[in-house]
Design an enzyme around this catalytic site. Structure first.
Site, short mmCIF file in Angstrom:
data_model
loop_
_atom_site.label_atom_id
_atom_site.label_comp_id
_atom_site.label_asym_id
_atom_site.label_seq_id
_atom_site.Cartn_x
_atom_site.Cartn_y
_atom_site.Cartn_z
N GLU A 82 0.83 -1.19 0.00
CA GLU A 82 0.00 0.00 0.00
C GLU A 82 0.88 1.26 0.00
O GLU A 82 1.90 1.32 0.68
CB GLU A 82 -0.85 -0.04 1.26
CG GLU A 82 -1.65 1.19 1.57
CD GLU A 82 -2.28 1.12 2.95
OE1 GLU A 82 -3.18 1.93 3.21
OE2 GLU A 82 -1.86 0.27 3.77
N LEU A 84 1.35 4.82 1.26
CA LEU A 84 0.86 5.61 2.39
C LEU A 84 1.21 7.07 2.23
O LEU A 84 2.24 7.42 1.65
CB LEU A 84 1.46 5.08 3.69
CG LEU A 84 1.09 3.64 4.07
CD1 LEU A 84 1.88 3.21 5.30
CD2 LEU A 84 -0.40 3.51 4.31
N ASP A 180 15.07 -1.64 12.91
CA ASP A 180 15.82 -0.61 12.17
C ASP A 180 15.07 0.71 12.30
O ASP A 180 14.77 1.38 11.31
CB ASP A 180 15.97 -1.01 10.71
CG ASP A 180 16.96 -0.13 9.95
OD1 ASP A 180 17.79 0.55 10.60
OD2 ASP A 180 16.93 -0.10 8.71
#
Length: 270
Positions: A82, A84, A180
């Protein structure tokens, strides 16, 4: 670098033909593109050898309740996500990030590690399960670099590893970690965090993510207020946890990161 030429595969994964693609900024370790589809949607493509594992990690983050891009499909070395909203600045969203990271860290594990190893490009990330946290940090995060650093640094790392039993808690809660967590891996729009991206998940001490977030900057007080109280001794452990990403940078990008590694070793008193 490879390009996404198999758009037939992409069409099969998302149910629409691509009409335009734009390479995105960053992508030091993999190729990332934004693709506009014939039906008006936009998706993000990521190409690389770790995408199957990354898809599982993104799903784990989403299941925690923290924001993450929806995985729309994964096949071979192609991950479709997706797209964003992002305006590129944490600004007033530090509190929202603190709340999101707390959701992540509230997910418990039974041991320290992950179901599979991972990698930052050519740098492997070993995630074999360990029953105690000092053992995991010594064997999976620090000693793995001994063959890849100058001997003088290696001796200091080894001294640190030998002392982790008294520096780190033996069995802290095994929290789901992003792995991370720096600001470049946080998407923000309108003062809200829209997604945590590029994960390297495993279960470990929550302070690892917090140390990573402080590696190149400092969260605002709103972050800590939303995240909640820190454990006693957090500041003393921060350099131990910051050393690992510094070693990753040293191996990935070269000697310019040696002063950072030395600074954290000195902060640990070795």
């Amino acid at each position: 670098m490879a390009r996404f030429d198999d758009f037939e595969l992409l069409s099969g994964l998302v149910g629409a033909a691509p009409v335009r693609r734009t390479r995105m900024a960053g992508g030091d370790l993999s190729l990332v593109e934004r693709v506009e589809l014939q039906d008006g949607r936009s998706v993000i493509l990521k190409h690389g050898p770790q995408v199957q594992r990354e898809a599982a990690m993104l799903r784990a983050i989403a299941q925690s309740g923290a924001p993450a891009p929806e995985v729309l499909g994964v096949a071979g070395d192609l991950l479709v996500m997706e797209a964003l909203a992002s305006d590129g600045s944490l600004g007033s969203a530090w509190g929202a990030l603190g709340a999101a990271v707390r959701l992540l860290h509230d997910v418990p594990g039974d041991a320290y590690g992950w179901e599979s190893d991972h990698a930052f490009g050519p740098v492997p990330i070993e995630n074999g399960w360990s029953e105690t946290w000092p053992e995991f940090w010594a064997e999976r995060r620090l000693r793995v670099f001994l063959a890849h650093v100058p001997a003088d640094l290696g001796r200091r790392i080894e001294r640190l590893c030998n002392s982790l039993g008294v520096r780190l808690p033996e069995r802290p809660k095994a929290s789901l970690l992003h792995g991370d967590l720096w600001t470049g891996n946080v998407l923000v729009a309108g003062g809200q965090v829209t997604g945590l991206i590029d994960p390297a998940c495993y279960f470990g001490h929550s302070e690892v993510d917090l140390a990573m977030l402080c590696l190149f900057g400092s969260p605002s007080p709103a972050f800590y207020s939303a995240y909640g109280p820190l454990e006693p001794g957090y500041r003393e452990r921060q350099a131990v946890y910051s050393l690992w990403p510094a070693l990753v940078h040293l191996r990935l990008f070269g000697g310019g990161y040696r002063p950072m590694v030395e600074r954290f070793l000195s902060d640990c008193g070795v």
